[in-house]
Scaffold this active site. Structure first.
Site, PDB file in Angstrom:
ATOM      1  N   ASN A 215       7.350  -1.854 -44.382  1.00 17.00           N
ATOM      2  CA  ASN A 215       8.404  -2.864 -44.545  1.00 17.00           C
ATOM      3  C   ASN A 215       9.668  -2.218 -45.107  1.00 17.00           C
ATOM      4  O   ASN A 215       9.602  -1.259 -45.878  1.00 17.00           O
ATOM      5  CB  ASN A 215       7.941  -4.065 -45.380  1.00 17.00           C
ATOM      6  CG  ASN A 215       7.358  -3.688 -46.729  1.00 17.00           C
ATOM      7  OD1 ASN A 215       6.807  -2.606 -46.885  1.00 17.00           O
ATOM      8  ND2 ASN A 215       7.482  -4.583 -47.701  1.00 17.00           N
TER       9      ASN A 215
ATOM     10  N   GLU B 252      13.177  -3.469 -46.801  1.00 16.76           N
ATOM     11  CA  GLU B 252      13.928  -4.631 -47.318  1.00 16.76           C
ATOM     12  C   GLU B 252      15.424  -4.341 -47.358  1.00 16.76           C
ATOM     13  O   GLU B 252      15.872  -3.228 -47.062  1.00 16.76           O
ATOM     14  CB  GLU B 252      13.369  -5.003 -48.699  1.00 16.76           C
ATOM     15  CG  GLU B 252      11.906  -5.406 -48.600  1.00 16.76           C
ATOM     16  CD  GLU B 252      11.304  -5.907 -49.897  1.00 16.76           C
ATOM     17  OE1 GLU B 252      11.895  -5.662 -50.971  1.00 16.76           O
ATOM     18  OE2 GLU B 252      10.237  -6.544 -49.830  1.00 16.76           O
TER      19      GLU B 252
ATOM     20  N   CYS C  69       9.511  -6.506 -41.509  1.00 22.46           N
ATOM     21  CA  CYS C  69       8.106  -6.327 -41.887  1.00 22.46           C
ATOM     22  C   CYS C  69       7.557  -5.043 -41.269  1.00 22.46           C
ATOM     23  O   CYS C  69       8.035  -4.558 -40.239  1.00 22.46           O
ATOM     24  CB  CYS C  69       7.257  -7.489 -41.402  1.00 22.46           C
ATOM     25  SG  CYS C  69       7.615  -9.042 -42.203  1.00 22.46           S
TER      26      CYS C  69
ATOM     27  N   GLU D 161       4.811  -4.670 -39.647  1.00 22.66           N
ATOM     28  CA  GLU D 161       4.237  -4.860 -38.308  1.00 22.66           C
ATOM     29  C   GLU D 161       5.291  -4.743 -37.220  1.00 22.66           C
ATOM     30  O   GLU D 161       5.084  -4.080 -36.196  1.00 22.66           O
ATOM     31  CB  GLU D 161       3.575  -6.252 -38.206  1.00 22.66           C
ATOM     32  CG  GLU D 161       2.388  -6.454 -39.135  1.00 22.66           C
ATOM     33  CD  GLU D 161       2.797  -6.963 -40.518  1.00 22.66           C
ATOM     34  OE1 GLU D 161       3.926  -6.657 -40.964  1.00 22.66           O
ATOM     35  OE2 GLU D 161       1.989  -7.655 -41.148  1.00 22.66           O
TER      36      GLU D 161
ATOM     37  N   CYS E 156       2.814 -11.954 -40.956  1.00 22.44           N
ATOM     38  CA  CYS E 156       3.515 -13.235 -41.052  1.00 22.44           C
ATOM     39  C   CYS E 156       3.664 -13.835 -39.649  1.00 22.44           C
ATOM     40  O   CYS E 156       3.466 -13.153 -38.639  1.00 22.44           O
ATOM     41  CB  CYS E 156       4.884 -13.050 -41.706  1.00 22.44           C
ATOM     42  SG  CYS E 156       6.107 -12.295 -40.624  1.00 22.44           S
TER      43      CYS E 156
ATOM     44  N   CYS F 297       5.970 -11.994 -37.224  1.00 21.06           N
ATOM     45  CA  CYS F 297       5.392 -10.770 -36.636  1.00 21.06           C
ATOM     46  C   CYS F 297       4.342 -11.106 -35.590  1.00 21.06           C
ATOM     47  O   CYS F 297       4.207 -10.421 -34.578  1.00 21.06           O
ATOM     48  CB  CYS F 297       4.790  -9.881 -37.721  1.00 21.06           C
ATOM     49  SG  CYS F 297       6.053  -9.048 -38.693  1.00 21.06           S
TER      50      CYS F 297
HETATM   51  N1  THU Z   1       5.780  -8.127 -45.328  1.00 19.17           N
HETATM   52  C1  THU Z   1       5.330  -7.321 -44.341  1.00 19.17           C
HETATM   53  O1  THU Z   1       5.837  -6.224 -44.136  1.00 19.17           O
HETATM   54  N2  THU Z   1       4.272  -7.741 -43.596  1.00 19.17           N
HETATM   55  C2  THU Z   1       3.585  -8.887 -43.798  1.00 19.17           C
HETATM   56  O2  THU Z   1       2.640  -9.146 -43.097  1.00 19.17           O
HETATM   57  C3  THU Z   1       4.001  -9.809 -44.878  1.00 19.17           C
HETATM   58  C4  THU Z   1       5.268  -9.470 -45.576  1.00 19.17           C
HETATM   59  C5  THU Z   1       6.857  -7.638 -46.194  1.00 19.17           C
HETATM   60  C6  THU Z   1       8.202  -8.256 -45.984  1.00 19.17           C
HETATM   61  C7  THU Z   1       8.837  -8.068 -47.345  1.00 19.17           C
HETATM   62  O3  THU Z   1       9.421  -6.793 -47.423  1.00 19.17           O
HETATM   63  C8  THU Z   1       7.698  -8.112 -48.317  1.00 19.17           C
HETATM   64  O4  THU Z   1       6.532  -7.886 -47.528  1.00 19.17           O
HETATM   65  C9  THU Z   1       7.578  -9.416 -49.085  1.00 19.17           C
HETATM   66  O5  THU Z   1       7.626 -10.507 -48.234  1.00 19.17           O
END
Ligand code: THU
Length: 386
Positions: free
Chosen positions: A296, A298, A307, A309, A341, A344
């Protein structure tokens, strides 16, 4: 029982097209004609005569071109021009070395002349002693698709057809191996999966790296059996609109282990200064068995976060173009392990099949296994893509 690997040379162990074109360019320069790679492209794979005659026609050169002189030039310059150039294809060196370590006999069976086979072996970073037998076009009268060169190799190795696995990249070569009664693994280096399957290949993989991760002859045999017994040949529909050439994969045990490790490693690179929630993901390509990872990432503008994925999926598409998702691994420090999520899942829907596997893994080793359709039973699919 698996006792021998027999490799075709060009397109299997090495890619010598570029060096051949360079020598061709040098030949035409020697007769005062300026040629470029494109002048040779349509003449590749047509034998040496076709290679030179085709380029001469393309260039509109008549005098002082002579095929015999070009051929002599090629023979004298190729071995020296290839020195220091690496022409090995992915996995070639490791599969040969691993086979030797595991007591699997190795041979080359190439229609090229012996001098060229020797030069190519050296330029692949291999040596002649890495092979128990080397057959060239000079050892046989009837070329592929006749079975002769593979039968010769088997006789020299002292193995039967059920004990040898042949690696090929052309329709004629695949046919030759099948006529010799062997299992044939086709490599998608110069042939597409469907044509390889139509020519009779037992398994189709992108390149040798997919099969070079074994530590015993039994393990190598299992890997080959599993790639051979996976889904029937032909195109398979993945996701909304994608037809992936073949659904061939590495044995799940290997694939899963490697994909989980790739996702765990990607998680270490997570850029999550705002949430502190680190995620790694890995996807396995249905057509190639290759693994692509993502973490991920941000952003100060929270909504711009990506994310893990989607990072992995977009990397796979960037690398393969046509991409079918056979396995998605999500690695997190969450307990229970975090699922992808909804956003994704919708993105994955474009590339996955309902039965594609999703493996959720947590840092403390907890694992949940789902099918894609369990997590997203009703993806949105664009009307014209249904
Ligand atoms: N996140 C993911 O990378 N994958 C998931 O399946 C759930 C959430 C990340 C997005 C963000 O950077 C952090 O987790 C918190 O939501």
């Amino acid at each position: 029982m698996l006792r021998a690997f027999i490799f075709d040379m060009d397109g299997v162990l090495v890619d010598s097209e570029d060096i051949s074109m360079q020598v061709g360019i040098a030949y035409f320069a020697s007769i005062g004609v300026k040629a470029v790679r494109d002048d040779f492209r349509s003449s590749l794979g047509k034998g040496e005569r076709g290679f030179f005659d085709g380029a001469a026609a393309e260039l509109g050169v008549k005098e002082p071109y002579s095929y015999d002189e070009a051929s002599a030039f090629f023979r004298s310059r190729y071995p020296e021009m290839i020195k220091g150039v690496s022409i090995a294809l992915p996995g070639a060196v490791s599969i040969v070395k691993k086979a030797r370590e595991c007591g699997i006999l190795t041979a080359v069976a190439s229609s090229a002349p012996a001098w060229k086979v020797r030069a190519n072996i050296a330029a692949a970073g291999l040596s002649e002693s890495d092979f128990n037998f080397i057959a060239s076009g000079e050892d046989i009268i009837r070329n592929k698709p006749e079975k002769d060169i593979y039968e010769l190799a088997m006789i020299k190795l002292g193995v039967g057809s059920s004990e040898a696995v042949i690696f090929e990249d052309s329709a004629a070569g695949i046919e030759s191996g099948k006529r010799a009664g062997c299992r044939v693994v086709a490599l998608m280096t110069t042939i597409d999966g469907e044509s390889a399957a139509a020519a009779g290949a037992d398994a189709v993989v992108t390149d040798l790296s997919v099969l070079s991760n074994f530590s015993s002859a039994e393990e190598a045999e299992r890997m080959i059996e599993e790639v051979s017994s996976s889904e029937a040949s032909g195109a398979v529909r993945y996701g909304a609109n994608l037809v992936v050439p073949l659904s061939r994969k590495m044995p799940w045990s290997f694939t899963e282990k490697r994909a989980v490790e790739a996702a765990r490693k990607a998680m270490e690179n997570a850029y999550a200064p705002y949430s502190g929630f680190r995620v790694g993901a890995a996807v396995v390509s249905a057509a190639t068995g290759r693994i692509y990872a993502g973490c991920n990432v941000e952003n100060s503008s929270y909504g711009a976060a990506i994310c893990a994925e989607r990072n992995a999926i977009t990397t796979a598409v960037a690398n393969e173009g046509v991409f079918g998702l056979d396995l998605l691994v999500v690695f997190s420090e969450d307990d229970p392990p975090a699922p992808p999520c909804a956003l994704c899942l919708q993105v994955a829907a474009e590339f996955a099949r309902p039965e594609s596997a999703v493996l959720l893994v947590s840092a403390d080793g907890k694992t949940r296994r789902h099918t894609f359709s369990e997590l997203l039973p009703m993806p949105f699919i664009f009307p014209t893509m249904r």
